[in-house]
Structure formats: C-alpha cells, structure tokens
Design a protein around this motif. Structure first.
Motif, PDB file in Angstrom:
ATOM      1  N   GLU A  90      27.081 -18.670 -23.584  1.00 27.61           N
ATOM      2  CA  GLU A  90      27.168 -18.024 -24.580  1.00 27.61           C
ATOM      3  C   GLU A  90      27.683 -19.800 -25.510  1.00 27.61           C
ATOM      4  O   GLU A  90      27.335 -19.760 -26.627  1.00 27.61           O
ATOM      5  CB  GLU A  90      28.479 -17.364 -24.463  1.00 27.61           C
ATOM      6  CG  GLU A  90      28.870 -17.117 -26.070  1.00 27.61           C
ATOM      7  CD  GLU A  90      30.321 -16.626 -26.475  1.00 27.61           C
ATOM      8  OE1 GLU A  90      29.578 -15.007 -26.733  1.00 27.61           O
ATOM      9  OE2 GLU A  90      31.507 -16.769 -25.830  1.00 27.61           O
ATOM     10  N   LEU A  91      28.339 -20.637 -24.731  1.00 27.47           N
ATOM     11  CA  LEU A  91      28.827 -21.672 -25.435  1.00 27.47           C
ATOM     12  C   LEU A  91      27.152 -23.095 -25.213  1.00 27.47           C
ATOM     13  O   LEU A  91      27.522 -23.312 -26.460  1.00 27.47           O
ATOM     14  CB  LEU A  91      29.631 -22.440 -24.110  1.00 27.47           C
ATOM     15  CG  LEU A  91      29.991 -23.845 -24.811  1.00 27.47           C
ATOM     16  CD1 LEU A  91      30.931 -24.078 -25.201  1.00 27.47           C
ATOM     17  CD2 LEU A  91      31.429 -24.236 -23.826  1.00 27.47           C
ATOM     18  N   TYR A  92      26.374 -22.656 -24.298  1.00 27.05           N
ATOM     19  CA  TYR A  92      24.908 -23.291 -24.408  1.00 27.05           C
ATOM     20  C   TYR A  92      24.677 -22.312 -25.627  1.00 27.05           C
ATOM     21  O   TYR A  92      24.196 -23.690 -26.244  1.00 27.05           O
ATOM     22  CB  TYR A  92      25.104 -23.280 -23.060  1.00 27.05           C
ATOM     23  CG  TYR A  92      23.634 -24.102 -23.342  1.00 27.05           C
ATOM     24  CD1 TYR A  92      23.272 -25.477 -22.935  1.00 27.05           C
ATOM     25  CD2 TYR A  92      22.031 -23.861 -23.397  1.00 27.05           C
ATOM     26  CE1 TYR A  92      22.441 -26.189 -22.537  1.00 27.05           C
ATOM     27  CE2 TYR A  92      20.821 -23.750 -23.155  1.00 27.05           C
ATOM     28  CZ  TYR A  92      21.126 -25.797 -23.015  1.00 27.05           C
ATOM     29  OH  TYR A  92      19.629 -26.357 -23.550  1.00 27.05           O
ATOM     30  N   ARG A  93      24.442 -21.581 -25.804  1.00 26.36           N
ATOM     31  CA  ARG A  93      23.388 -21.542 -27.413  1.00 26.36           C
ATOM     32  C   ARG A  93      24.611 -21.220 -28.127  1.00 26.36           C
ATOM     33  O   ARG A  93      23.774 -21.616 -29.581  1.00 26.36           O
ATOM     34  CB  ARG A  93      23.874 -19.614 -27.475  1.00 26.36           C
ATOM     35  CG  ARG A  93      22.577 -18.604 -25.684  1.00 26.36           C
ATOM     36  CD  ARG A  93      22.144 -17.684 -26.987  1.00 26.36           C
ATOM     37  NE  ARG A  93      23.426 -16.761 -26.188  1.00 26.36           N
ATOM     38  CZ  ARG A  93      24.094 -16.118 -25.206  1.00 26.36           C
ATOM     39  NH1 ARG A  93      23.954 -16.387 -24.116  1.00 26.36           N
ATOM     40  NH2 ARG A  93      25.194 -15.830 -25.681  1.00 26.36           N
ATOM     41  N   LEU A  94      25.499 -21.388 -28.165  1.00 29.73           N
ATOM     42  CA  LEU A  94      26.360 -21.929 -29.763  1.00 29.73           C
ATOM     43  C   LEU A  94      26.214 -24.057 -29.989  1.00 29.73           C
ATOM     44  O   LEU A  94      25.731 -24.121 -31.009  1.00 29.73           O
ATOM     45  CB  LEU A  94      27.951 -21.944 -29.447  1.00 29.73           C
ATOM     46  CG  LEU A  94      28.072 -20.543 -29.684  1.00 29.73           C
ATOM     47  CD1 LEU A  94      29.312 -20.579 -29.485  1.00 29.73           C
ATOM     48  CD2 LEU A  94      27.881 -20.046 -31.204  1.00 29.73           C
ATOM     49  N   LEU A  95      26.017 -24.921 -28.900  1.00 33.22           N
ATOM     50  CA  LEU A  95      25.774 -25.848 -28.615  1.00 33.22           C
ATOM     51  C   LEU A  95      24.509 -26.087 -29.144  1.00 33.22           C
ATOM     52  O   LEU A  95      24.166 -27.195 -30.147  1.00 33.22           O
ATOM     53  CB  LEU A  95      25.897 -26.352 -26.759  1.00 33.22           C
ATOM     54  CG  LEU A  95      27.129 -26.508 -26.668  1.00 33.22           C
ATOM     55  CD1 LEU A  95      27.648 -27.271 -24.832  1.00 33.22           C
ATOM     56  CD2 LEU A  95      28.347 -27.333 -27.623  1.00 33.22           C
ATOM     57  N   GLU A  96      23.513 -25.097 -28.825  1.00 36.54           N
ATOM     58  CA  GLU A  96      22.325 -25.088 -29.164  1.00 36.54           C
ATOM     59  C   GLU A  96      21.861 -25.079 -30.136  1.00 36.54           C
ATOM     60  O   GLU A  96      21.265 -25.664 -31.641  1.00 36.54           O
ATOM     61  CB  GLU A  96      21.128 -24.465 -28.522  1.00 36.54           C
ATOM     62  CG  GLU A  96      20.011 -24.210 -27.836  1.00 36.54           C
ATOM     63  CD  GLU A  96      19.660 -23.199 -26.697  1.00 36.54           C
ATOM     64  OE1 GLU A  96      18.126 -23.817 -26.269  1.00 36.54           O
ATOM     65  OE2 GLU A  96      19.657 -22.343 -27.002  1.00 36.54           O
ATOM     66  N   ALA A  97      23.095 -24.283 -31.007  1.00 38.41           N
ATOM     67  CA  ALA A  97      22.630 -23.745 -32.487  1.00 38.41           C
ATOM     68  C   ALA A  97      23.260 -24.641 -33.435  1.00 38.41           C
ATOM     69  O   ALA A  97      22.356 -25.212 -34.648  1.00 38.41           O
ATOM     70  CB  ALA A  97      23.022 -22.236 -32.393  1.00 38.41           C
TER      71      ALA A  97
END
Lengths: 298, 229
Positions: B190-197
C-alpha cells in the motif's frame, strides 16, 4: 482575527529599510484587522536621554500640547510630532514627571511608551491609512512589531489598539483572546503595574512586565505565562534589544516565521513575508506550540 | 490554455470561471499568475482540468476539489485541499496547518513540511508529506492514508479511527488511542503504491517507515475509559 507582523534586523545595512518593510508586511494583513493598527519601532536612542511617546485624540493641537510639556519639564527636552502622537526626548529622571504632567494637564492624552528606543504609534482606522498617517515607511530601526486589529474583547479605540507597552522599552502584540484577564488585571494592579485599558492583551503585556520586574528573563516570563494565562494567543514581544514569539499549547492562531542572515521575520500569514528580501531562500517555518522563540542583539 | 493573472483579474472572477467548467470542457489547462497569498484560490472546482498556480496561496486553496489537478508552485496557507473529494493537489513548498482537513478522497502531496493538524478528521483522502508534520496531525482521522517522510509532532493520531499513518522519522508523541502497528506485506504494498502516485517510488525505502493506527478503544463511550476523555 487580527494580524501581526514583526521584523528583527540582524544586518545593520537593512536598518534604514525597517519601516518600509514593516509597513509593507502590515499592508497585506489589512483584511485580518481593518479596525485599527499600531506600530512599535525600536529607533535610535539619544545617549543620556529617554523617550516618551504619547497620543492625544484627533482635533487636539498635539504640537502645542507637546510644547507646553517641554516648557514644563525645562531645559534639554525636545519634542517631535507625528499625526496624533508626540515623541518627547527627555532626561530619564523626567519620565515620571512628564507622565504626571500629562495626567494633570492633558487627561485626554495617553502615554504610549517610554524607554530608550521604543516608539509606539497606533490609531483607529484602516491599517494602510494608519501607516501612511504616521509615515511609518520612512522610519529606520533595529526591530519593529505591528498589529492590525479586529476587536473582540474591548472597544475600537486608539488605546484599545496594539501594541501595548507596560514597561520601559517593552511592547507586546497579541492575536487571540485571554479569558482570565479580569482577575489577572486586579492582581497586577495590586502589585503596582500600570494598566490603562480594559483590553485583555494589555494584561498579557503587564503580566510579562511584572514577571520581569520580579527578576525573570523575558524567556522565563513567557514560559510562566503558559501556566498563568488562560486562553489562546500568539504573542510577539519586543524589548530594547530583543524580539520574542510564543504560541499557546494548542497553537490556535496562525504564525509563520522566516529567517535569513539579514533578518528574522514573523507574520500571521505567509503573504505578509513575500515582500522581504531573499524570501525565496529564507528558512521558513511555523513556530511550535508552547515554545519560546527569542532573538537578541548583542 | 487560459492564463489568469490575479494582479489584473479578481479572485472571484477566476473562481467563477473555474467553477463553471464541466466534465467535457476543452479548457483543460489553466495557469494562475500572481496569487500573492490570496485565500480560496481554485476552491470548489468540479472538472478534470489541470491548474498551475505560480506562487504562494493563502487559506483553503483547492478546497472541496473534485477531479482537478492543482499544482501550487509555492507554499500554501491553512487548510489546503480541505474537504477535497477527488483529484490531486500538489504543493511544491510548505503547507500551513490543517492541510487536507476532512478530505474525503484524492491525493494531497506536500513537497515541504506541513504544520499542525495535518489531515485532521481525514475521511478517505491520501496525504503524502515529503517533509515533517506538526502536532495533532490526523486527529480523529476516519479513513485514508497519510505518509510522512520526516518527523511527526506531538499527539499524532489522537482519537484516531481507521486512517492509516506511515511515518519514516521520529514521532514526538502518539495521541490517545493511537498505537504503533506491525508493517505487514499488505502495508508495504500500500505504501509503495502511494509513493508511486506521488512520484517517489524507489527514492525512499518502504522498509524505513513505521505504521501507526487506532487501538480501537475509544470508538464508543465506555465508562471504563472515562479518564481518557
């Protein structure tokens, strides 16, 4: 609501610009406090002399009144007038005499400040108009504090405007509201501190004056105020050489600061800082709650 | 490609023009010059347009935003993106207090620091702060995610509901009912997706973050908890 701006200059080459910058900073805070405005400017001192600033209601011939005061005080007293205010340069031992003379001969006049360097100018009206009437922009100095007022606790009058000075070269501006000002005012008056208005912010100023009179440093007095003042507040405080900021433990009221090698600045809103030199590369931060910030000239 | 200079056009005219835009508008790329710290710049926009604001803004910039992408090339005053519903707000400088307050959706990115009460009462918004956040952040956060690259001030997540908080740096203190929780694989993803965004995938290490959430002890009034209220 109210707006506060403050500028403490570190680089002496910027001192001639103090008034101009402070007036500009204040101008962008007009909408936060359109009722009245005030400026405390730490200007030159005259060695061996003190300064007393007083105001009289519009319509008073302030030059004539100041002239009579100078005559009464005698040799060496000088006066200069600005709009509704007069600055009297006088022997230090004459400050109390001048205050007594004004109380006896001009009860409509109010002493704004006394000390070596502090001059306070405040008036009812739109802040830009007030700054212009006093020609704040042309004043040089080492530090200054201003306030735009939207009144909550007391009437819209000259004396209800900020800054408040309750001790020599000390001044305070306040954004917020203090709930226990009535009981504190009674205690402070009993302790011999002069409080002139019904305004809650003047009580905060008087509280600090009392604590410092009793031996605390400004930093200690501000820390004590966190326990003794009930309410919400952002304070900016000036002393002869110092400049201090404190927010209540919740930090209800807005505050933003900027620092470069040349100055430290405070404002209620960032837009007020945008006129400052090198603001793009300044360190900008919001002061933490219940934390005393202090700068002083050596 | 409308360019609106707030030194010449009133804020009211700008906001009226932006608020009139519909989903099918052809005017999809706006530039706002000389915002000079004005309040409520580009508040209440409800169209998939992009708005670049060239300079610092005052209070409530992009408030209630729906669908729009708003970039502030400067700092933002109190309540940037307050109650935003969707879309993206990207502040390239610092944000003042209550950034993303009550936000229900969308993504708020702050490149600098955000001060007190960041994400207060957040209700679904995602907030990524690349610097630090001030005291009482995520107070009563109900849902959504908050990511902080730097430090968090006192009383983080006080009276938290189901918002999930990821903080990389030290936390000065946790508020009532907020506790540290284990980072499981799903949280790292989840955190990785937020960093990606937020354009930071790979630039910061997911493994350096710690997760904070609700202990779920203050959800409902319980007489045994009376001392905690």
């Amino acid at each position: 609501m109210c707006g506060i701006a403050g500028l403490f200059i570190k680089d002496p080459t910027l001192e001639p610009e103090l008034g101009r910058l402070l007036a500009q900073m204040t101008s962008s805070l007009c909408s936060r406090g359109p009722d009245s405005a005030g400026f405390a400017i730490y200007r030159d001192s005259t060695p061996g002399f003190s300064k007393l600033t007083f105001s009289a209601p519009e319509g008073t011939d302030i030059a004539e009144l100041a002239g009579r005061l100078a005559d009464a005080l005698g040799h060496g007293t000088r006066v200069a007038t600005r709009h509704t205010h007069a600055v009297v340069t006088l022997a230090p031992q004459d400050v109390a005499r001048a205050e007594d003379w004004l109380a006896a001969h001009a009860p409509q006049a109010t002493v704004m400040s006394a000390g070596n360097r502090l001059e306070i100018y405040k008036e009812v009206g739109y802040p830009d108009d007030v700054a212009k009437a006093f020609d704040i922009a042309e004043m040089a100095g080492t530090h200054g504090i201003s306030h735009t007022r939207m009144a909550t606790e007391s009437a819209v009058t000259t004396n209800g405007a900020h800054p408040f000075s309750t001790g020599a070269d000390q001044c305070l501006v306040h954004n917020g509201s203090i709930s226990n000002h009535s009981s504190l005012r009674r205690e402070l008056k009993r302790d011999g501190i002069t409080i002139r208005t019904e305004n809650d912010s003047e009580v905060a100023a008087a509280y600090l004056t009392k604590k410092m009179r009793d031996g605390e440093t400004l930093g200690e007095a501000l820390t004590s105020s966190l326990d003794d003042l009930d309410g919400f507040f952002t304070f900016v405080v000036g002393t002869e050489n110092g400049f201090s900021v404190l927010r209540d433990p919740i930090a209800c009221k807005p505050a933003v600061m900027a620092e470069t090698d040349r100055y430290v600045a405070f404002a209620s809103e960032f837009k007020s800082l945008t006129c400052l030199p090198d603001i793009a590369t300044a360190r900008v931060w919001e002061p933490k709650p219940a934390t005393v910030y202090f700068w002083e000239h050596a | 490609m409308p360019v609106v200079d707030l030194a010449k056009t009133s804020l009211r005219e700008l906001n009226a023009a932006l608020q009139k835009l519909g989903a099918d508008t052809n005017e999809t790329s706006w530039t706002v010059l000389n915002p000079s710290g004005e309040h409520a710049v580009a508040a209440g926009v409800d169209a998939p347009v992009s708005i670049t604001i060239d300079g610092p803004v005052g209070y409530f910039c992009g408030g209630m935003n729906k669908h729009a992408t708003i970039v502030v090339d400067g700092s933002a005053g109190q309540g940037v993106g307050e109650n935003m519903m969707s879309g993206l707000i990207h502040v390239k400088g610092d944000a003042s207090q209550s950034a993303g307050a009550t936000g229900r959706g969308g993504l708020l990115i702050v490149d600098g620091n955000a001060s007190a009460r960041c994400g207060i009462s957040m209700k679904g918004i995602d907030i990524v702060v690349k610097g630090s956040i001030g005291h009482l952040s995520a107070f009563m956060g109900q849902s959504g995610r908050m990511v902080v690259f730097g430090e968090a001030g006192e009383a983080l997540g006080d009276s938290l509901y189901e918002a999930r908080l990821y903080v990389r740096g030290p936390v000065a203190g946790l508020g009532a009912d907020c506790i540290e929780k284990a980072m499981r694989e799903e949280h790292r993803a989840e955190l990785y997706r937020l960093l990606e965004a937020s354009g930071e995938a790979g630039t910061v290490d997911v493994g350096e973050f710690r997760r904070y959430g609700s202990a779920r002890k203050l959800y409902n009034f319980n007489i045994d908890n009376v001392d905690a209220y």
